[in-house]
Write an enzyme that holds these catalytic residues in place. Structure first.
Site, PDB file in Angstrom:
ATOM      1  N   CYS A 131       4.435  -1.500  -5.527  1.00  7.96           N
ATOM      2  CA  CYS A 131       3.476  -2.594  -5.365  1.00  7.96           C
ATOM      3  C   CYS A 131       2.163  -2.174  -6.029  1.00  7.96           C
ATOM      4  CB  CYS A 131       3.284  -2.953  -3.897  1.00  7.96           C
ATOM      5  SG  CYS A 131       2.967  -1.561  -2.773  1.00  7.96           S
ATOM      6  N   SER A 163       3.504   2.589  -3.436  1.00  2.00           N
ATOM      7  CA  SER A 163       2.335   1.904  -3.994  1.00  2.00           C
ATOM      8  C   SER A 163       2.009   2.491  -5.351  1.00  2.00           C
ATOM      9  CB  SER A 163       1.123   2.080  -3.081  1.00  2.00           C
ATOM     10  OG  SER A 163       0.574   3.389  -3.236  1.00  2.00           O
ATOM     11  N   ASP A 164       1.284   1.746  -6.136  1.00  2.00           N
ATOM     12  CA  ASP A 164       0.647   2.322  -7.309  1.00  2.00           C
ATOM     13  C   ASP A 164      -0.384   3.329  -6.796  1.00  2.00           C
ATOM     14  OD1 ASP A 164      -0.116   2.844  -9.877  1.00  2.00           O
ATOM     15  OD2 ASP A 164      -0.481   0.765 -10.413  1.00  2.00           O
ATOM     16  N   CYS A 165      -0.791   4.250  -7.643  1.00  2.00           N
ATOM     17  CA  CYS A 165      -1.683   5.315  -7.185  1.00  2.00           C
ATOM     18  C   CYS A 165      -3.001   4.756  -6.655  1.00  2.00           C
ATOM     19  CB  CYS A 165      -1.949   6.310  -8.312  1.00  2.00           C
ATOM     20  SG  CYS A 165      -0.481   7.238  -8.789  1.00  2.00           S
TER      21      CYS A 165
END
Length: 545
Positions: free
Chosen positions: A34, A66-68
C-alpha cells in the site's frame, strides 16, 4: 509527501484495480504494497475496503506491506490520525501486516499498552507473514534453500536477462528496411552519445550491481571492424554542446552512425519526475548535427522507462530507424548489435501510449481516465485518450511483415443460452439513456459459460524467423459515452518461421475483457455488436440476452 488524489468509483473499478486483481489471481502474487498516497481523503494503508477486498473477493493469500514510511506520514504529514498509535491501529485493522521502516517497531508496544491495538490484530498480521515464509520453505531443513555467491551471475541468468531485452526491444521506425545491417558491408561504425559507453545508464531505478556489464560500444566493437565512440557532450543529458565537434567528425568518417539518446536516472527516478516529454538537454541538437553530415541516414537508439516525444525523428528522413530498448541492463550491449545486424528479429510492442509534448499541460495528478471536452481534458491511456499520439499502445515493427487470418471465432454469444441455467439473474438487463442495453456482470450467473476462443493464423512474409506479440482488441460498434474506445482483450507471443504460418488461440472472457465500469463503479457488459480486431483483420460479434 503522500499527495491527495481523487479517483472516482468508475475509474477505480475500470482501470486502477484490474492490474492488481490479475497479479493476484493469475500470477499468484504473495505480497502487495500500500502506497503513500491518500485516495479520496484516506491513506491507502488505511483503506480497509480495498485491502480486505483483495482477500475476500480476489482470493489473495499473502501479506500486505506498506511503502517505506507510509505509515509514519499518516499522522506526521497527512494528519489523518491524532497520534502515532492511532496510525498503527488503523493500518493493522485495515489489513496491512508489515511496514517498510521502523515505525511499527518503535510504536506498536505503545499502541498495545494504550489499548488501541489488540492481540488478535497482531496475530492476524503474523499469520499472513508466516504463511508466506512457510510456503517459501524458510523453516525447512537448513541446507535446502541456501543460496550463496555461486548462485549469482550464472550463465543462465545472463541469458534470461538477454532474452528479456530481445523480447522487450521495440522497433519504432525502419524506413526502406534500413535495418538489419549487413556485416560484410559495414566497415566503420560511429556510436555517438554519452550513454553509448556508460554501463550505469543502461540500468533503471533500483538497479542492483550488474555482473560484468557490456556497454553498447563494447558490444558493437565485436561486430564492426572499426568502431568509433564520440560522446557528443560531457554529460548524459547533453546539457551543453561541448564535444559536438568530435561527434560530427566521427559521423563524417563512418559508414553507419548509431546515436544513443533518451533518458536515465538523472532524468527520471522515484521522487524525481520529468516536466517534459522531449529529449533532455541538447540531445535533439546533437542528433540533428550528426544527421546532417552522416553518409547515410542514422540509427537512433532510445533508452528510458517512459514515453518520449520524438516526433522530429519520426518524420526526419535523415533518421532511418528508431529502436527503443527501455533500460536494457547489464547485457544491453550484447543485444543491441544482435538486433542491428539481424541475429535477432525484433517484435516487441509498446506497453504504453507515447504522448506528444503538449500532453504535459495536463496535471499529472488528474487521475480521471475518461475525456472531458468541457474542460479540454483528452483522457488517459489508449482506452480513452482522444488526442494525437507519437506512437500508440501496442505499436511495434519487425524485420518481417506479418499478416493475420481469423480461422474461427463465434458470431454471437448469448448470456441466456448458457449450459448453466438462469445465466441472467432475476435482475434484468437495463437500458441506458441512449437506448443501449447493458448487463451488470455481477448479475450474470456464469461468466465462465460465456468464455470463447479466437483461432488466428499468423503468416510471416519475410525472410527471417521472428516472434512477436499478437494483440486482439475489442470495441463496441455503438458509440457509447464512457465506454472505452477500444480495449485489449487478449494477446499471445508467437514464433513464426520465415515464409510460413503459425496458428494461435486467444481466449476471451467477455465479463472481464469486454466489459467496462459504469459511473457507480459496477462492471457492465454492453449488449449488441462488438468488433474484434487483430492487425488489419476484424470480425463482428453479437452479444445478446
Amino acid at each position: 509527501m503522500g499527495g491527495l488524489l481523487q479517483v472516482n468509483a468508475q475509474d477505480l473499478e475500470d482501470t486502477y484495480q484490474p492490474p492488481f486483481k490479475t497479479c493476484i489471481q493469475e500470477a499468484r502474487a504473495s505480497c502487495l504494497m500500500c502506497a503513500y498516497n491518500q485516495v479520496n481523503g484516506v491513506p491507502m494503508c488505511a483503506r480497509k475496503d480495498l485491502l480486505q477486498k483483495t482477500r475476500d473477493e480476489w482470493g489473495f493469500q499473502g501479506y500486505i506491506t506498506s511503502d517505506c514510511d507510509a505509515v509514519a506520514i499518516i499522522h506526521e504529514n497527512q494528519t489523518y490520525t491524532t497520534s502515532d498509535e492511532d496510525s498503527i491501529a488503523i493500518v493493522l485493522k485495515a489489513g496491512m501486516d508489515l511496514n517498510c521502516g521502523s515505525f511499527l517497531v518503535r510504536h506498536t508496544k505503545s499502541a498495545v499498552e494504550k489499548g488501541k491495538v489488540q492481540e488478535q490484530d497482531i496475530d492476524h498480521a503474523l499469520l499472513n507473514l508466516f504463511s508466506v515464509q512457510l510456503r517459501l520453505g524458510i523453516f525447512d531443513e537448513p541446507n535446502n534453500n541456501q543460496l550463496g555467491p555461486n548462485n549469482v551471475c550464472m550463465k543462465e541468468h545472463r541469458e534470461l536477462a538477454a532474452e528479456a531485452v530481445r523480447q522487450g526491444a521495440v522497433l519504432l521506425k525502419n524506413d526502406n528496411s534500413f535495418l538489419p545491417l549487413k556485416r560484410s558491408e559495414v566497415k566503420h561504425v560511429a556510436i555517438i552519445g554519452p550513454s553509448a559507453n556508460d554501463a550505469f545508464a543502461m540500468g533503471g531505478d533500483y538497479t542492483g550491481v550488474p555482473c560484468n556489464p557490456i556497454t553498447f560500444l563494447k558490444g558493437i566493437q565485436a561486430y564492426a571492424a572499426q568502431t568509433t565512440f564520440a560522446a557528443g557532450c560531457k554529460d548524459v543529458s547533453c546539457n551543453s554542446t561541448d564535444l559536438f565537434g568530435e561527434a560530427i567528425e566521427a559521423a563524417k568518417r563512418a559508414d553507419i552512425v548509431v546515436v544513443v539518446a533518451g533518458l536515465n536516472l538523472t532524468e527520471e527516478r522515484e521522487d524525481f519526475d520529468r516536466v517534459s516529454l522531449l529529449l533532455p538537454g541538447n540531445q535533439m541538437g546533437l542528433i540533428h548535427s550528426v544527421a546532417s553530415v552522416a553518409k547515410k541516414p542514422l540509427v537512433l537508439v532510445l533508452l528510458g522507462g517512459g514515453p518520449v516525444d520524438v516526433s522530429f525523428a519520426k518524420h526526419d528522413p535523415r533518421i532511418a530507424s528508431i529502436l527503443w530498448l527501455g533500460y536494457p541492463g547489464e547485457v544491453g550491449g550484447q543485444v543491441l548489435p544482435e538486433i542491428l545486424f539481424g541475429e535477432y528479429n525484433p517484435g516487441g510492442k509498446l506497453a504504453m501510449t507515447w504522448y506528444p509534448e503538449s500532453f504535459t499541460a495536463i496535471p499529472m495528478t488528474d487521475m480521471n481516465m475518461r475525456p472531458d471536452p468541457s474542460r479540454g481534458y483528452p483522457g488517459r491511456t489508449y482506452r480513452f485518450y482522444t488526442g494525437d499520439v507519437v506512437y500508440g499502445f501496442g505499436y511495434g515493427l519487425s524485420y518481417s511483415k506479418y499478416s493475420y487470418s481469423i480461422l474461427s471465432a463465434p458470431k454471437k454469444i448469448s448470456v441466456s443460452h448458457s449450459s448453466v441455467p438462469n445465466v441472467i439473474s432475476r435482475k434484468p438487463a437495463y437500458t441506458s439513456r441512449d437506448g443501449l442495453d447493458f448487463v451488470k456482470t455481477e448479475d450474470i450467473a456464469s461468466c465462465e459459460a460465456l468464455i470463447f476462443s479466437v483461432h488466428i493464423a499468423v503468416s510471416n512474409h519475410g525472410d527471417m524467423d521472428g516472434s512477436h506479440a499478437v494483440l486482439l482488441f475489442s470495441r463496441s460498434k455503438s458509440s457509447v459515452p464512457g465506454f472505452p474506445i477500444k480495449q485489449l482483450v487478449g494477446f499471445e507471443r508467437v514464433h513464426t518461421a520465415a515464409g510460413s504460418a503459425t496458428n494461435v488461440e486467444i481466449t476471451v472472457d467477455p465479463c472481464k475483457h469486454m466489459s467496462a465500469a459504469n459511473p457507480e463503479g459496477k462492471r457492465v457488459l454492453l449488449l449488441g455488436a462488438h468488433v474484434l480486431t487483430v492487425g488489419d483483420e476484424e470480425f463482428e460479434l453479437l452479444i445478446e440476452t
